[in-house]
Design an enzyme around this catalytic site. Structure first.
Site, PDB file in Angstrom:
ATOM      1  N   SER A   1      -6.583  -4.712  -8.136  1.00  0.00           N
ATOM      2  CA  SER A   1      -6.087  -4.987  -7.524  1.00  0.00           C
ATOM      3  C   SER A   1      -4.966  -3.279  -7.727  1.00  0.00           C
ATOM      4  O   SER A   1      -4.280  -3.808  -8.566  1.00  0.00           O
ATOM      5  CB  SER A   1      -5.127  -5.787  -6.383  1.00  0.00           C
ATOM      6  OG  SER A   1      -4.407  -6.250  -6.663  1.00  0.00           O
ATOM      7  N   LYS A   2      -4.500  -3.052  -6.531  1.00  0.00           N
ATOM      8  CA  LYS A   2      -3.303  -1.721  -7.448  1.00  0.00           C
ATOM      9  C   LYS A   2      -1.405  -2.567  -7.455  1.00  0.00           C
ATOM     10  O   LYS A   2      -1.566  -1.556  -8.949  1.00  0.00           O
ATOM     11  CB  LYS A   2      -3.367  -1.141  -6.385  1.00  0.00           C
ATOM     12  CG  LYS A   2      -2.714   0.922  -6.294  1.00  0.00           C
ATOM     13  CD  LYS A   2      -2.655   1.458  -4.902  1.00  0.00           C
ATOM     14  CE  LYS A   2      -1.880   2.455  -5.596  1.00  0.00           C
ATOM     15  NZ  LYS A   2      -2.524   4.001  -5.738  1.00  0.00           N
ATOM     16  N   ARG A   3      -1.831  -3.485  -7.217  1.00  0.00           N
ATOM     17  CA  ARG A   3      -0.340  -4.283  -7.458  1.00  0.00           C
ATOM     18  C   ARG A   3      -0.743  -4.478  -8.953  1.00  0.00           C
ATOM     19  O   ARG A   3       0.474  -4.525  -9.468  1.00  0.00           O
ATOM     20  CB  ARG A   3       0.142  -6.083  -6.789  1.00  0.00           C
ATOM     21  CG  ARG A   3       0.242  -5.636  -5.683  1.00  0.00           C
ATOM     22  CD  ARG A   3       0.253  -6.612  -4.514  1.00  0.00           C
ATOM     23  NE  ARG A   3      -0.313  -6.580  -4.066  1.00  0.00           N
ATOM     24  CZ  ARG A   3      -1.666  -7.693  -4.079  1.00  0.00           C
ATOM     25  NH1 ARG A   3      -1.383  -8.655  -4.694  1.00  0.00           N
ATOM     26  NH2 ARG A   3      -2.659  -7.624  -3.477  1.00  0.00           N
TER      27      ARG A   3
END
Ligand code: GLU
Length: 520
Positions: free
Chosen positions: A280-282
């Site tokens: 994920s981008k996180r």
């Protein structure tokens, strides 16, 4: 025609919802490798029927990223400026300016095929395989809530199929009531398919909702458009991410409803963070362009991405593959089922391998834009205003020659070795080798000063500097080289004093040594 005689035709079918995701690049790459290996066609189709998720400029940016990657496709959408119009059958895209479509199976943009989807959906209704549904969102929502409260899987209750007569339906259609078309999913059937990666997959039709095929705004759903296009574009293998696996039963039911041949499927493993959660981008960058911006090389990114879920076989330890070699070795049957961990350290290592092999000219071409963004370089460049660009580049080439063995990505250039660009400062004590006295330290520095001073400027090459200093040091290397390295860099860690002296040049190296002597 048997399967083995059929010409391989595969496609990458991104939705223009933003940048090219690293997982999308892998899907595109695997499609490309499979097509090239099998003498097939690789097409690029744009799946833009979900208007709510459409992002302005995304089609153009996807095309640019794929072009950058060099995954040359044979049909589909292209940037107009990149296509020689006189050579091929080229059509301007209706919905995207600056984009053209090339090939016999177009349009390759789904929003330009709406009439087609409508026609096929209505054909299914006429054949009794699908039905009109006039239920309003409010009713559907209430139905859903009740089902959830009763702990049932939310599914359409077939109200319109069970309750509306042909006359009522015609009446509603005439009045232009909002309408959708739903697939009539057969009940109590077991369906099985053989995924090229996942193996046999079975499902019961009872778990599948009567999915909407055509929405009330006239747009198809992903499922309908995807199946119609794959069929009409004669796609033989559908190679896509694992996240589409739950949709595949729906697609198979659609192929059956139409009476069409089902393509082969290959679902690629999920990409995972190091902690095995979904990438994920996180937790880091997921857009291909972010990696470009950090100075990873195209070849390294493709190499890394190819190995996210694939390697050439049991026991293989090879990790560096060029695209040609990948084409030769790639096989879908060797793609792993289990999720692939996205390990940035691995990417750094692979990129480092490619950096080491770059010729000087390529090295500087890649590194210069990154140097130019750095404050330490800007200041240095200003202070060296009298130098020509060629002189500056020659200096940077030397820095890179020294750095390249350890450089993971171009964004890091100079960061570990700022002393090549800045005045240095350090404590006098740092010059001392072990328990040497001040006098011994001064003596060492003076020896270094003499040795370096004797090398003519036009003889200032790394091998010579190393040879002379080592000869002078004899078996007391630390005594001579430690204070010299510190005098040149002021840093606890750095390349060897030979390399540092070579990069700095005779004048600057001697100046730093004499500064050190004065310190003591
Ligand atoms: N449009 C889908 C996507 O954005 C493609 C899925 C498929 O390849 O069937 O990934």
């Amino acid at each position: 025609m048997t399967d083995s005689e059929k010409k391989v035709r595969v496609r990458f079918a991104p939705s223009p919802t933003g940048y090219l995701h690293i997982g999308g690049l892998r899907t595109a790459l695997y499609n490309y490798l499979f097509a090239r290996k099998n003498g097939g066609v690789f097409a690029l189709r744009i799946e833009d029927t979900d208007r709510a998720r459409y992002v302005e400029g995304a089609v153009e940016s996807l095309i640019k990223s794929l072009e950058w990657a060099g995954l040359q496709w044979d049909e589909g959408v292209y940037e107009k400026s990149k296509v020689e119009s006189q050579k091929l059958k080229v059509t301007e895209s209706v919905n995207y300016s600056g984009i053209v479509e090339v090939g016999d199976f177009g349009p390759y943009v789904q929003s330009e095929r709406l009439e087609l989807y409508k026609k096929y959906a209505e054909q299914l209704v006429a054949d009794g395989k699908a039905y009109y549904c006039f239920c309003e969102p409010k009713r559907l929502e209430e139905m859903r809530e009740t089902q959830i409260a009763e702990k049932k899987a939310p599914m359409y209750d077939r109200y319109c199929l069970a309750n509306l007569s042909a006359d009522q339906i015609n009446e509603k259609l005439k009045e232009s009531c909002p309408v959708t078309i739903r697939l009539k999913v057969p009940r109590d059937e077991e369906i099985e398919f053989d995924d090229m990666v996942r193996g046999k997959i079975k499902f019961s039709t009872n778990t599948i909702d009567d999915q909407v095929l055509l929405k009330s705004d006239g747009f198809p759903t992903y499922h309908l458009a995807n199946v119609i296009d794959d069929h009409l574009m004669e796609i033989t293998q559908v190679i896509r991410g694992d996240e589409w696996l739950p949709s595949t039963p729906k697609h198979i039911l659609l192929y059956r409803a139409f009476g069409w041949e089902i393509p082969q499927y290959a679902h690629l493993p999920l990409l995972l963070n190091l902690d095995r959660s979904k990438l994920s981008k996180r937790q880091g960058d997921v857009a291909v362009e972010d990696y470009l911006a950090k100075g990873y090389l195209k070849e390294a990114i493709l190499n890394f991405v190819a190995m996210l879920g694939w390697n050439p076989g049991e026991g293989s330890v090879q990790e560096i593959f060029g695209v040609e070699e990948l084409i030769e070795k790639f096989e879908l049957t060797k793609v792993h089922k289990a999720g692939a961990v996205f390990d940035l350290k691995k990417l750094d290592w692979i990129n480092g391998q490619y950096i080491k092999k770059l010729p000087d000219e390529e090295l500087i071409k890649n590194a210069l834009p990154f140097f130019e963004q750095k404050e330490f370089y800007k200041t240095w460049s200003m202070a060296h205003g009298a130098w020509s660009n060629v002189e500056k580049e020659d200096y940077l080439k030397k820095v890179l020659t020294v750095e390249k063995e350890r450089l993971a990505k171009f964004a890091d250039v100079g960061e570990e070795n700022k002393f090549f660009f800045q005045d240095i400062s350090y404590e006098k004590e740092a010059l001392r080798w072990k328990t040497n006295s001040d006098d011994e330290t001064i003596a060492s520095l003076k020896t270094a000063q003499n040795v370096l001073g004797e090398i003519a400027e036009n003889d200032w090459v790394l091998a010579k500097i190393e040879e002379k200093l080592l000869a002078a040091a004899g078996d007391k290397r630390g005594d001579l080289l430690w204070p010299l390295r510190m005098a040149l860099t002021g840093a606890q860690k750095s390349p060897s004093p030979f390399e540092c002296a070579w990069v700095l040049g005779k004048v600057e190296a001697l100046k730093r040594v004499s500064d050190a002597i004065k310190k003591i």
